[in-house]
Design a protein around this motif. Sequence first.
Motif, PDB file in Angstrom:
ATOM      1  N   ILE A 136      84.931  30.959  13.346  1.00 43.18           N
ATOM      2  CA  ILE A 136      85.164  30.420  12.000  1.00 43.18           C
ATOM      3  C   ILE A 136      86.497  30.931  11.465  1.00 43.18           C
ATOM      4  CG2 ILE A 136      84.408  30.631   9.595  1.00 43.18           C
ATOM      5  CD1 ILE A 136      82.704  28.658  10.887  1.00 43.18           C
ATOM      6  N   ALA A 137      86.737  32.236  11.686  1.00 47.70           N
ATOM      7  CA  ALA A 137      87.932  32.864  11.122  1.00 47.70           C
ATOM      8  C   ALA A 137      89.219  32.275  11.693  1.00 47.70           C
ATOM      9  CB  ALA A 137      87.885  34.362  11.370  1.00 47.70           C
ATOM     10  N   GLY A 138      89.153  31.803  12.942  1.00 43.81           N
ATOM     11  CA  GLY A 138      90.377  31.265  13.540  1.00 43.81           C
ATOM     12  C   GLY A 138      90.251  29.800  13.924  1.00 43.81           C
ATOM     13  N   PHE A 139      89.248  29.132  13.393  1.00 46.05           N
ATOM     14  CA  PHE A 139      88.947  27.743  13.787  1.00 46.05           C
ATOM     15  C   PHE A 139      90.180  26.841  13.590  1.00 46.05           C
ATOM     16  CE2 PHE A 139      87.252  23.479  13.470  1.00 46.05           C
ATOM     17  CZ  PHE A 139      86.229  23.479  14.415  1.00 46.05           C
ATOM     18  N   PRO A 140      90.488  26.007  14.600  1.00 47.66           N
ATOM     19  CA  PRO A 140      91.633  25.101  14.432  1.00 47.66           C
ATOM     20  C   PRO A 140      91.309  23.978  13.436  1.00 47.66           C
ATOM     21  CG  PRO A 140      90.567  24.712  16.539  1.00 47.66           C
ATOM     22  CD  PRO A 140      89.857  25.863  15.913  1.00 47.66           C
ATOM     23  N   TYR A 149      85.318  12.743   3.897  1.00 48.87           N
ATOM     24  CA  TYR A 149      85.318  13.721   2.800  1.00 48.87           C
ATOM     25  C   TYR A 149      84.749  15.064   3.267  1.00 48.87           C
ATOM     26  CZ  TYR A 149      84.348  15.832  -1.758  1.00 48.87           C
ATOM     27  OH  TYR A 149      84.305  16.681  -2.833  1.00 48.87           O
ATOM     28  N   GLY A 150      83.625  15.009   3.982  1.00 48.36           N
ATOM     29  CA  GLY A 150      83.031  16.243   4.503  1.00 48.36           C
ATOM     30  C   GLY A 150      84.000  16.971   5.424  1.00 48.36           C
ATOM     31  N   LEU A 151      84.668  16.218   6.306  1.00 48.91           N
ATOM     32  CA  LEU A 151      85.644  16.827   7.218  1.00 48.91           C
ATOM     33  C   LEU A 151      86.807  17.444   6.440  1.00 48.91           C
ATOM     34  CD1 LEU A 151      85.758  14.017   9.943  1.00 48.91           C
ATOM     35  CD2 LEU A 151      84.948  16.356  10.295  1.00 48.91           C
ATOM     36  N   LEU A 152      87.234  16.737   5.386  1.00 48.28           N
ATOM     37  CA  LEU A 152      88.377  17.237   4.605  1.00 48.28           C
ATOM     38  C   LEU A 152      88.022  18.495   3.814  1.00 48.28           C
ATOM     39  CD1 LEU A 152      90.350  14.167   3.252  1.00 48.28           C
ATOM     40  CD2 LEU A 152      91.065  15.884   4.896  1.00 48.28           C
ATOM     41  N   VAL A 153      86.801  18.536   3.269  1.00 42.02           N
ATOM     42  CA  VAL A 153      86.392  19.747   2.545  1.00 42.02           C
ATOM     43  C   VAL A 153      86.479  20.946   3.485  1.00 42.02           C
ATOM     44  CG1 VAL A 153      84.457  20.942   1.421  1.00 42.02           C
ATOM     45  CG2 VAL A 153      84.921  18.563   0.872  1.00 42.02           C
ATOM     46  N   MET A 154      85.976  20.770   4.725  1.00 48.18           N
ATOM     47  CA  MET A 154      86.002  21.884   5.670  1.00 48.18           C
ATOM     48  C   MET A 154      87.425  22.158   6.170  1.00 48.18           C
ATOM     49  SD  MET A 154      83.151  23.096   5.489  1.00 48.18           S
ATOM     50  CE  MET A 154      83.667  24.454   6.498  1.00 48.18           C
ATOM     51  N   HIS A 155      88.225  21.108   6.329  1.00 47.65           N
ATOM     52  CA  HIS A 155      89.631  21.276   6.732  1.00 47.65           C
ATOM     53  C   HIS A 155      90.372  22.132   5.694  1.00 47.65           C
ATOM     54  CE1 HIS A 155      93.750  20.157   7.866  1.00 47.65           C
ATOM     55  NE2 HIS A 155      93.952  19.684   6.648  1.00 47.65           N
ATOM     56  N   VAL A 156      90.214  21.777   4.430  1.00 46.68           N
ATOM     57  CA  VAL A 156      90.905  22.493   3.359  1.00 46.68           C
ATOM     58  C   VAL A 156      90.346  23.904   3.228  1.00 46.68           C
ATOM     59  CG1 VAL A 156      91.413  22.505   0.885  1.00 46.68           C
ATOM     60  CG2 VAL A 156      91.408  20.350   2.137  1.00 46.68           C
ATOM     61  N   MET A 157      89.022  24.014   3.276  1.00 49.90           N
ATOM     62  CA  MET A 157      88.376  25.321   3.086  1.00 49.90           C
ATOM     63  C   MET A 157      88.789  26.305   4.181  1.00 49.90           C
ATOM     64  SD  MET A 157      86.339  26.381   0.784  1.00 49.90           S
ATOM     65  CE  MET A 157      85.829  28.063   0.549  1.00 49.90           C
ATOM     66  N   LEU A 158      88.722  25.862   5.426  1.00 50.34           N
ATOM     67  CA  LEU A 158      89.088  26.755   6.535  1.00 50.34           C
ATOM     68  C   LEU A 158      90.573  27.092   6.488  1.00 50.34           C
ATOM     69  CD1 LEU A 158      86.938  25.160   9.378  1.00 50.34           C
ATOM     70  CD2 LEU A 158      86.654  27.430   8.385  1.00 50.34           C
ATOM     71  N   GLY A 159      91.383  26.108   6.128  1.00 55.13           N
ATOM     72  CA  GLY A 159      92.818  26.370   5.995  1.00 55.13           C
ATOM     73  C   GLY A 159      93.089  27.410   4.938  1.00 55.13           C
ATOM     74  N   ILE A 160      92.371  27.326   3.830  1.00 54.10           N
ATOM     75  CA  ILE A 160      92.572  28.273   2.728  1.00 54.10           C
ATOM     76  C   ILE A 160      92.126  29.679   3.128  1.00 54.10           C
ATOM     77  CG2 ILE A 160      91.658  28.929   0.473  1.00 54.10           C
ATOM     78  CD1 ILE A 160      91.747  25.934  -0.267  1.00 54.10           C
ATOM     79  N   VAL A 161      90.919  29.786   3.705  1.00 51.61           N
ATOM     80  CA  VAL A 161      90.422  31.132   3.996  1.00 51.61           C
ATOM     81  C   VAL A 161      91.253  31.806   5.088  1.00 51.61           C
ATOM     82  CG1 VAL A 161      88.054  30.660   3.270  1.00 51.61           C
ATOM     83  CG2 VAL A 161      88.673  30.392   5.666  1.00 51.61           C
ATOM     84  N   GLN A 162      91.918  31.012   5.928  1.00 52.20           N
ATOM     85  CA  GLN A 162      92.738  31.614   6.975  1.00 52.20           C
ATOM     86  C   GLN A 162      94.130  32.008   6.468  1.00 52.20           C
ATOM     87  OE1 GLN A 162      92.842  29.137  10.519  1.00 52.20           O
ATOM     88  NE2 GLN A 162      90.619  29.007  10.579  1.00 52.20           N
ATOM     89  N   GLU A 163      94.603  31.350   5.419  1.00 54.44           N
ATOM     90  CA  GLU A 163      95.995  31.541   5.039  1.00 54.44           C
ATOM     91  C   GLU A 163      96.227  31.994   3.613  1.00 54.44           C
ATOM     92  OE1 GLU A 163      98.136  28.033   6.117  1.00 54.44           O
ATOM     93  OE2 GLU A 163      97.581  28.182   8.218  1.00 54.44           O
ATOM     94  N   GLU A 164      95.178  32.106   2.814  1.00 51.91           N
ATOM     95  CA  GLU A 164      95.363  32.448   1.400  1.00 51.91           C
ATOM     96  C   GLU A 164      94.519  33.640   0.999  1.00 51.91           C
ATOM     97  OE1 GLU A 164      97.094  31.799  -1.205  1.00 51.91           O
ATOM     98  OE2 GLU A 164      98.404  30.337  -0.261  1.00 51.91           O
ATOM     99  N   LYS A 165      95.058  34.487   0.155  1.00 52.12           N
ATOM    100  CA  LYS A 165      94.296  35.624  -0.350  1.00 52.12           C
ATOM    101  C   LYS A 165      93.646  35.286  -1.705  1.00 52.12           C
ATOM    102  CE  LYS A 165      97.803  38.373   0.137  1.00 52.12           C
ATOM    103  NZ  LYS A 165      98.742  39.501   0.061  1.00 52.12           N
ATOM    104  N   ALA A 166      94.347  34.456  -2.486  1.00 51.00           N
ATOM    105  CA  ALA A 166      93.887  34.184  -3.853  1.00 51.00           C
ATOM    106  C   ALA A 166      92.533  33.483  -3.848  1.00 51.00           C
ATOM    107  CB  ALA A 166      94.920  33.334  -4.575  1.00 51.00           C
ATOM    108  N   GLU A 167      91.652  33.885  -4.766  1.00 45.60           N
ATOM    109  CA  GLU A 167      90.309  33.304  -4.843  1.00 45.60           C
ATOM    110  C   GLU A 167      90.314  31.941  -5.534  1.00 45.60           C
ATOM    111  OE1 GLU A 167      87.903  34.526  -3.260  1.00 45.60           O
ATOM    112  OE2 GLU A 167      88.854  36.416  -2.723  1.00 45.60           O
ATOM    113  N   PHE A 168      91.422  31.648  -6.222  1.00 48.06           N
ATOM    114  CA  PHE A 168      91.487  30.398  -6.988  1.00 48.06           C
ATOM    115  C   PHE A 168      91.305  29.176  -6.077  1.00 48.06           C
ATOM    116  CE2 PHE A 168      94.330  26.842  -8.098  1.00 48.06           C
ATOM    117  CZ  PHE A 168      93.717  26.414  -9.263  1.00 48.06           C
ATOM    118  N   TYR A 169      91.916  29.232  -4.882  1.00 49.90           N
ATOM    119  CA  TYR A 169      91.905  28.044  -4.016  1.00 49.90           C
ATOM    120  C   TYR A 169      90.514  27.703  -3.472  1.00 49.90           C
ATOM    121  CZ  TYR A 169      96.950  28.481  -4.332  1.00 49.90           C
ATOM    122  OH  TYR A 169      98.225  28.558  -4.808  1.00 49.90           O
TER     123      TYR A 169
END
Lengths: 124, 352
Positions: free
Chosen positions: B131-135, B178-198
């Motif tokens: 999950i942490a490094g999922f493409p 939409y489901g794929l995009l939510v997970m695309h954005v979510m995984l992208g954020i948790v891998q690359e962002e520290k801020a909780e806002f995103y």
Amino acid sequence: MSIAAATALASALGFYLLLGVVFALYFIVFGVGRLVPAAKGSGIGFRLTIFWGAIILWPVLLFRLLKGPAELVPPRTWRRAHARIWMVLIPLVALGVMAALMLRPAAPLNDALPAGIMLEEASS
Amino acid sequence: MSHQFTPVQWNGFKWRYDAIVLFGTILFVAVFVGLTMASRQPGESLAPVQILIRAFGAAAFLLLNIILSIGPLARISARFKPLLYNRRHMGVWCFSLALTHAGLTLMWYQGFSALNPVVALFASNVQYTSIAGFPFESLGVAALILLAMLAVSSHDYWQAALGASVWKRIHMGVYVAYGLLVMHVMLGIVQEEKAEFYPASVIGLFCIVAGLHIFSAFTGRVTDRRVKASLDGWINIGPPDKIAENRAKIVRTESDARIAVFRYDGKISAVSNVCAHQNGPLGEGRIVDGCITCPWHGWQYRPEDGRSPAPFEEKISTYRVQIDGGMVYVHPDPLPPGTPTKPAVIDEAANV
């Protein structure tokens, strides 16, 4: 995915789209009106609008051209289908989001360098 | 409507609608880029093109959330119905933004590779079990393909060419995207962002969209109960004054058909509630210029015979109606599409 598998996937995608372009060129000239008589005599602007769809949906269109137009079915509402989709989507997304938050890396991964460069560095 | 196909049937409303969406997008991208630039921490290495990639991605994702909220909002309140009218342009615009996001991503992250960029995209990260490094890019690609199918088949021609059922099934794919995009954005954020806002924003948006759909489905079920016919086979709709002028009351029969019973010009007529175009709820529309007008895309039918006015050729089922003892009755058996039926006259009934 290995480079060989990724190459095969990209080649298959390219081949599919190439066939789509060839089919779409035929379709916008000859096929548009065969499937929908009301589209006979339509202008170039409309045919160009249809072109992109024909590239992607060419297998369905080819099937329709060979088998004849779709049967007319009575219109229906899709409320039940919508409800079922959300019943599946909500728990799936909730699980995925929870897993992503729980297994979040301690520090953001390094995205400063383009991944292509990192790939080359890793393979060299 | 189908008498002649053109690329877009423009009118003033569509121009204004598209102009607002375009202006809103430009404003969003500008604010996103400005805020990201202003909030960059010292030493943070985020190139301008990366900020643009995120801005276009965020704009596409936000727009998809708005698009998916319009349907349930319009069911909850009639004030949102005008937003339905040109929703498909918003969908095509959403795909264009997603495509820009994908194109910039491919150029920036894979364009420097010796490999084909598409090959490099799929081969650069193979941590599918993590999950942490999922493409997460692969989820975005799948969603982009689905959005492309929806965008290129959004013209009315496709519904006629593919058949209404196949066309609708393809377009239900928006929820998968939409489901794929939510997970695309979510995984992208948790891998690359520290801020909780995103992540909080993504979760908040999903909760709003899902909540609206659940709420509208629930309220719809309350008002959408099956109504039994009386012994003589007719369904009692109630007194005519319970139906607003130029509006309809929708009734669901035991056979699960929905009938829209319209009141107009002192008369009552009943037609199928399902529009022949994209199965929109005709009973939630109103009578405009003497025609029932679908709230989704403005397709029109005469209430007396369920036929679109010339030169259009669409037709829907009609139903027999009568007024007896001050009550409106409709017969649940549909007549063949386009069958003329005699409207029930309200004043005459009052004189009985």
